[in-house]
Design a protein around this motif. Structure first.
Motif, mmCIF file in Angstrom:
data_model
loop_
_atom_site.group_PDB
_atom_site.id
_atom_site.type_symbol
_atom_site.label_atom_id
_atom_site.label_comp_id
_atom_site.label_asym_id
_atom_site.label_seq_id
_atom_site.Cartn_x
_atom_site.Cartn_y
_atom_site.Cartn_z
ATOM 1 N N ALA A 1 -13.091 -3.827 6.847
ATOM 2 C CA ALA A 1 -12.736 -2.411 6.993
ATOM 3 C C ALA A 1 -13.935 -1.547 6.609
ATOM 4 N N LEU B 1 -3.293 -6.400 3.206
ATOM 5 C CA LEU B 1 -4.441 -5.871 2.472
ATOM 6 C C LEU B 1 -4.481 -6.555 1.110
ATOM 7 N N VAL C 1 -8.189 0.953 6.475
ATOM 8 C CA VAL C 1 -7.549 -0.360 6.613
ATOM 9 C C VAL C 1 -6.740 -0.391 7.912
ATOM 10 N N THR D 1 -6.582 -7.407 -2.598
ATOM 11 C CA THR D 1 -7.576 -6.920 -3.556
ATOM 12 C C THR D 1 -7.434 -7.720 -4.849
ATOM 13 N N GLU E 1 -15.290 -0.598 2.351
ATOM 14 C CA GLU E 1 -14.483 -1.501 1.511
ATOM 15 C C GLU E 1 -14.696 -1.281 0.024
ATOM 16 N N CYS F 1 -10.293 3.315 -4.473
ATOM 17 C CA CYS F 1 -8.988 3.555 -3.861
ATOM 18 C C CYS F 1 -8.319 4.804 -4.414
ATOM 19 N N VAL G 1 0.553 -5.261 0.809
ATOM 20 C CA VAL G 1 -0.557 -5.187 -0.133
ATOM 21 C C VAL G 1 -0.341 -6.209 -1.236
ATOM 22 N N THR H 1 -6.275 -9.956 7.688
ATOM 23 C CA THR H 1 -6.302 -9.542 6.292
ATOM 24 C C THR H 1 -7.512 -8.665 5.988
ATOM 25 N N ALA H 2 -7.239 -7.466 5.509
ATOM 26 C CA ALA H 2 -8.327 -6.580 5.079
ATOM 27 C C ALA H 2 -8.508 -6.740 3.575
ATOM 28 N N TYR H 3 -9.675 -6.344 3.103
ATOM 29 C CA TYR H 3 -9.984 -6.515 1.686
ATOM 30 C C TYR H 3 -10.428 -5.197 1.079
ATOM 31 N N HIS H 4 -9.920 -4.882 -0.088
ATOM 32 C CA HIS H 4 -10.416 -3.728 -0.853
ATOM 33 C C HIS H 4 -11.184 -4.261 -2.050
#
Lengths: 209, 721
Positions: free
Chosen positions: B643, B683, B675, B685, B646, B650, B707, B611-614
C-alpha cells in the motif's frame, strides 16, 4: 587519470542536472566567441524574459527603460584578453564592459567570468567574488557564462577545501559556490529559474593542459 | 504564531487549519514528493555516518560556545568587522536599530533569516520608521500579507498561486495573471529596484566559521548576494549556535542541509563573506559590516545536559517535511515561529512556556522526524520531556496525574480493568462485539473508530492453561504483553503462542508485569514512568530468560530504548535495566530470526488472501524492523500487496488520539484509503494499538476489511502438528 575523467563526467552530469548548459572549449578565444554568439542569438531585448513585458509598478517599469544596446560584462580579464573580447563584441555592435555594474542594475545580457575551482560532486563553480564588479556581474547578468579550466576541477568540496580556505584567510574575501541558475520554488513548490540572479548558467570547460 | 490560551482553543485552531483544502492538498503533495526527492539526494551517500559526524561536531562546538565566540570576534575584527553579542531578542533588535540610526539609514533590504523572525526584527525596525523589504520571494509574499513563515525553508508554502497573483495585483496596481513563471518575474523586477535604493542589507548566517572569522549563507534565489553587496551597510544576524570551528564543519553540514531541506545536492548559491569587503558607496570603498550574535537562551541551553542537542539543529526543516501532523495542520499551527518538531522545542526555549505548552502536546510520537534529522536530534523524546517539564513547572492536570497514579499501582490498575468488564456489559453490542456507545469519559469526538470492550478473561488469567510444556527448551522466553493485549486482545498473544510452538521456546508470562509506561510518558508523567519501568524490570528478571518478546511495537521500542535511560540514575536498577533492554525483541524478528519460522511451518496451499501491511511507527523506525514481518507474510502464503505510505502513522499515538481526535481521524482515514486502493481484504500490523485504531476505523467506515495482528494472520496459516 581515471579519477580526473570520472570527476569530469560527474561534474557534467551534476551541473546538467541543475539546468546548467555545459560545453567544452579549447581556448579563451573560443569562449569569447561562444559568449558573443550566444548574445547574438538572444532576443533583441532579452530583458523581456525577466519581466519587462509584464505589468509592473511605475518604479519597476522605470528600470526597463534604461537599457538600449546589448551588453556583455567581463570584469576580471587581463587587458590583452579584454581587448580581444572587446573587438569581437564591437563587430556585433555589443558593448563590452568591465566596470560600472552599479549603474546597470536594470540588467545586462551576459556576464563572463573565469572560475577559480569546480566541485564535481555537486556540479558547482567556485568563484572568488571579492571584486564588487565580479559579484554584481554574476547577479545582474541574464546569462552567466563561466569558464572553468579543467585543471581546477576537484572531486569533492573537501578536496577543494584547502584552496578555498587559503583565499578566505588572506584578508577580506567574498567567495561563491554557484550551482546552476538562480532558482526558487516558493510559489506552490513549482521550480522557476532566474528569480534574482541569472536565468541561465553556461559552463565552458577549458582544456588547459 | 501561537496565541491560543488553552489546549481546547489550540485544538479548535488546528481543526480550522485542517478545513483549508488548498493547504491539505499542497501538504499531501509535498510530503509524498519530498520522500522520493530526499531518498534520491542521499542515494550515493552514507547518510547515517554523515548525520553522526554532524551531531558529534555540533556537540563539540556547543560545549565551548563562549570560547568560539571570542575567537571568532578577534578574527573578524582583524578584517574590519564589527562583532556584537545580544543577550536577548530585544537587545539584538536594538543593536541593529542603532546601527541603522547611526548610519543614517532609510531603507533596509533583507534576505531570509529565521533568527530575525525569532526576534521579530521587522516589527522593531518598522516601528522605528525604517522601510524594510524582504527579498526572498516567499518571505516577501508573507511580509506583504503580514504573516509569519509556515515552513523554515519554504515560508509561503501555505499559499496558492491565486493568492499570490491577487497579492501582486495589489502591490503593482496592475492586474496579474495566475502564472507562476510570470509572478516570479514580477517579483524579480519589483525587488530589483529596492536593492538599488537600500542603505542597509540584513542577512542571517548559516555558519560563522571561527577559523576564518567569516559567515556562510546557503540560498537558492541569490537575493542574499545582492542584499550583502549593494547597500553600504551589511548586518548579519546569527544565533550563537551557528559558530563552527572550521570551514570543514560547514562543508560537512552543506552535504546534508540542502539534501534534507529540498532534496537538492546543494543550493544554487553558497556565499562566503569574510571580513569587510569592497563596496563602492561604503566608507573608503569598504562595506560597513556588522555581525550580531544572538544568545536568547542559547548559552543556558548549551549547559543543559538533557536538551543541549537541540542546538545541533541546522534549520533544514526536514522534521516538518515528514511530520504527519504538520502535514495536516500546516506550519502556522505546528509551531510559533520555528516550525515542525524542532519548532516545538525551540518555541519553549526561545519564546517561553506559554507559547509552547499546547504545541508540545501536538506530537504523535511517530519518530518520523528523528529518522531524517540532519543532526540526529532525538526530537520525539525531547518533545515529551519538554511537555513533562512544563507540567512540572505549571502543575499537572488532573487526568494526567490520575493516570500516573493508577498506572504506577499495578494492582489498582488491573482491578480497575477487571471492574470495567462488568461496567461495560450493558453497552457491548452483541452483534458487532464493539462498544455500542462510548462510556462517559470519552467525548463524542472519539466515535470515529469503534472501540473494543475489555476481554472477558485477560491473558494473565488464561496463562496457566495455555502454557506449553516444552521438553529440552532451546530458549527461555519471557512474554511481555502490554496492557492492551493482556486485557483487550488476549487472543493475539494466544496466536503468538501457537506460531512459536514446536521451535523449542520455553515461554513464561511473569505475573508482576504491568503497563510499559509509554502512555504516562505521552502524558508528561515522568515519575509514574519511572515507577512502572522499575516494576517491570523487577518482574522480569533478565537473568532468568534469553529473550523478552513482545507483540506490541510501542512497548518493545519503549522497553528497549527508554528503560535504560529512565532508570540510569537508579543505582539498584540501572544495570538490570540495560540487561533487560538488551533482551527485548519484537514478535516478527523473534519468529523469523531466532525460531526460524519458515515456509514449511505453514499450510502448503497459498491462501490467496490479499493482505496489506501497516508498519507501526515504533517497529519500523523505533526498532528498525522492516523486513521480518513482510517476509513472514510471504512465507505464510499470504498474498502481500504494497500500500502507499505503509510507514506513515495510523493516527493512534496512544493518548494523542484522545487529545486530538480530529487529527487522529484524518490520519486514520488516509491510512485506510491507501489500504482500500490495494484491494486487500486483510490488513495486518504488529501492534495492538494500531490494531485498535485501524480495526475500529474500518468498522465505522464499513470498509469490510479484516484488521489483525500479524500473529493472528500467521497462526491461522500454521500447519497442524
Amino acid at each position: 587519470m581515471t579519477t580526473t575523467t570520472n570527476a569530469l563526467e560527474t561534474f557534467v552530469k551534476k551541473a546538467t542536472a541543475v539546468s546548467a548548459k555545459v560545453s567544452e572549449v579549447g581556448s579563451l578565444a573560443e569562449a569569447f566567441a561562444y559568449a558573443v554568439d550566444l548574445c547574438d542569438r538572444k532576443q533583441a531585448c532579452q530583458l523581456l524574459v525577466s519581466g519587462c513585458e509584464l505589468p509592473l509598478s511605475g518604479q519597476g517599469q522605470a528600470l526597463c527603460d534604461e537599457k538600449q544596446t546589448k551588453v556583455i560584462a567581463a570584469p576580471a580579464l587581463a587587458k590583452k584578453e579584454f581587448t580581444a573580447f572587446a573587438k569581437l563584441c564591437k563587430d556585433k555592435g555589443f558593448e563590452l564592459i568591465d566596470s560600472g555594474m552599479r549603474s546597470r542594475l536594470a540588467g545586462i545580457d551576459i556576464g563572463f567570468t573565469v572560475c577559480d575551482l569546480g566541485i564535481a560532486e555537486t556540479g558547482s563553480l567556485v568563484l572568488d567574488s571579492s571584486s564588487e564588479e565580479v559579484r554584481l556581474t554574476t547577479m545582474i547578468a541574464e546569462i552567466h557564462v563561466a569558464v572553468l579550466p579543467k585543471s581546477r576541477l576537484r572531486a569533492t568540496s573537501y578536496e577543494a577545501e584547502a584552496e578555498v580556505l587559503e583565499r578566505m584567510q588572506g584578508g577580506p574575501n567574498y567567495l561563491a559556490f554557484i550551482t546552476g541558475a538562480s532558482r526558487t520554488a516558493d510559489i506552490e513548490r513549482v521550480l522557476a529559474l532566474g528569480v534574482h540572479g541569472p536565468l541561465e548558467l553556461h559552463i565552458l570547460l577549458l582544456e588547459d593542459k | 504564531m501561537q496565541q491560543a490560551k488553552t489546549l481546547a482553543e489550540y485544538r479548535s485552531q488546528c481543526r480550522q487549519a485542517m478545513d483549508d483544502e488548498f493547504l491539505r492538498k499542497a501538504m499531501d503533495a509535498f510530503a509524498v514528493a519530498y520522500r522520493t526527492n530526499r531518498a534520491n539526494a542521499f542515494a550515493d551517500m552514507n547518510e547515517r555516518e554523515l548525520i553522526a559526524e554532524i551531531a558529534d561536531a555540533k556537540d563539540a562546538a556547543v560545549s565551548r560556545l563562549d570560547e568560539l565566540f571570542a575567537q571568532f570576534k578577534a578574527k573578524a575584527e582583524q578584517n574590519g568587522v564589527h562583532v556584537h553579542l545580544a543577550r536577548t531578542a530585544a537587545e539584538a533588535n536594538e543593536i541593529i536599530a542603532r546601527i541603522a540610526r547611526e548610519g543614517g539609514v532609510k531603507k533596509i533590504v533583507k534576505s531570509k533569516s529565521m533568527t530575525a523572525e525569532e526576534t521579530l526584527l521587522n516589527h522593531h525596525l518598522e516601528a522605528d520608521g525604517y522601510q524594510v523589504v524582504e527579498t526572498d520571494l516567499g518571505e516577501w509574499i508573507i511580509q506583504l500579507r503580514h504573516e509569519g513563515p509556515s515552513h523554515m525553508v519554504m515560508p509561503a508554502i501555505h499559499l496558492s498561486r491565486y493568492q499570490v497573483a491577487d497579492l501582486f495585483t495589489d502591490v503593482t496596481g496592475q492586474k496579474q495573471e495566475v502564472d507562476i513563471e510570470k509572478l516570479v518575474k514580477v517579483a524579480r523586477r519589483e525587488l530589483r529596484t529596492h536593492y538599488a535604493t537600500a542603505d542597509m542589507g540584513i542577512s542571517g548566517a548559516n555558519f560563522a566559521v571561527v577559523e576564518t572569522g567569516g559567515i556562510g549563507l546557503v540560498t537558492n534565489e541569490g537575493n542574499a548576494r545582492l542584499v550583502t553587496t549593494l547597500p553600504r551597510i551589511h548586518v548579519a544576524l546569527a544565533g550563537l549556535d551557528k559558530l563552527t570551528p572550521t570551514l570543514h564543519d560547514a562543508l560537512r553540514i552543506i552535504k546534508a542541509l540542502p539534501r534534507n531541506a529540498t532534496g537538492q545536492a546543494i543550493t544554487s548559491y553558497v556565499t562566503w563573506i569574510t571580513g569587510a569587503n569592497e563596496c563602492a558607496p561604503g566608507p573608503e570603498g569598504r562595506k560597513e559590516h556588522h555581525i550580531v550574535f544572538l544568545d536568547n537562551g542559547r548559552s543556558a541551553l548549551a549547559k543543559d545536559p538533557d536538551f543541549r542537542q537541540v542546538l545541533r539543529c541546522v534549520r533544514c526543516g526536514a522534521c516538518a517535511n515528514v511530520c504527519p501532523v504538520y502535514r495536516l495542520v500546516g506550519g502556522h499551527k505546528m509551531g510559533h515561529i520555528y516550525i515542525g518538531a524542532i519548532g516545538l522545542l525551540l518555541t519553549y526555549f526561545f519564546h517561553g512556556r506559554d507559547k509552547a505548552k499546547n504545541l508540545v502536546q501536538n506530537c504523535i510520537n511517530c519518530g518520523a522526524c528523528k529518522q531524517v534529522c540532519a543532526a540526529g536530534i532525538d526530537l520525539p523524546r525531547l518533545i515529551k520531556e519538554v511537555h513533562a517539564r512544563i507540567q512540572d513547572e505549571e502543575g499537572h492536570p488532573l487526568p494526567s496525574k490520575l493516570l500516573g497514579t493508577v498506572l504506577a499501582n499495578r494492582k489498582l490498575f488491573h482491578t480497575l480493568l477487571r471492574t470495567a468488564k462488568w461496567g461495560q456489559k450493558p453497552i457491548v453490542d452483541g452483534k458487532t462485539g464493539y462498544l455500542r456507545h462510548l462510556p462517559l469519559i470519552f467525548g463524542k469526538d472519539q466515535d470515529f473508530r469503534a472501540l473494543p470492550p475489555v476481554a472477558e478473561k485477560p491473558f494473565r488469567d488464561r496463562w496457566e492453561k495455555l502454557r506449553p510444556a516444552v521438553e529440552h527448551p532451546k530458549y527461555r522466553v519471557a512474554l511481555f504483553s502490554g496492557c492492551v493485549q493482556d486485557f483487550v486482545y488476549p487472543e493475539q498473544l494466544e496466536a503468538a503462542v501457537k506460531v512459536f510452538a514446536g521451535h523449542g521456546a520455553a515461554l513464561e508470562f511473569p505475573m508482576g508485569q504491568s503497563c510499559c509506561g509509554l502512555p504516562v510518558v505521552m502524558m508528561g508523567e515522568t515519575g509514574a514512568a519511572r515507577d512502572v519501568a522499575a516494576q517491570n524490570v523487577t518482574a522480569i528478571d533478565p537473568g532468568s530468560c534469553d529473550y523478552i518478546v513482545t507483540m506490541c511495537a510501542s512497548c518493545a521500542s519503549h522497553l528497549k530504548h527508554a528503560y535504560p535511560r529512565i532508570l540510569e540514575d537508579d543505582p539498584r536498577m540501572a544495570d538490570k535495566a540495560r540487561r533487560f533492554a538488551d533482551k527485548v525483541m519484537d514478535f516478527s524478528t523473534f519468529a523469523r530470526d531466532v525460531l526460524g519460522v519458515d515456509e514449511q511451518d505453514f499450510a502448503s496451499v497459498s491462501a490467496h488472501t490479499k493482505t496489506a501491511y501497516h508498519a507501526p511507527c515504533h517497529l519500523c523506525r523505533g526498532l528498525g524492523v522492516t523486513k521480518a514481518p513482510r517476509e513472514l507474510l510471504a512465507k505464510a502464503g499470504l498474498d502481500y500487496v504494497v500500500a502507499d505510505e505503509e510507514d506513515v502513522c495510523c493516527g493512534f499515538g496512544g493518548t494523542f488520539s484522545m487529545k486530538f481526535p480530529e487529527e487522529s481521524k484524518a490520519l486514520l482515514d488516509k491510512k485506510l484509503d491507501n489500504v482500500k486502493k490495494t484491494g486487500a481484504t486483510q490488513l495486518v500490523t504488529d501492534c495492538p494499538g494500531c490494531v485498535m485504531q485501524l480495526r475500529g476505523g474500518a468498522q465505522r467506515r464499513g470498509d469490510g476489511i479484516v484488521v489483525r495482528h500479524i500473529a493472528e494472520a500467521l497462526a491461522e496459516r500454521i500447519k497442524p502438528r
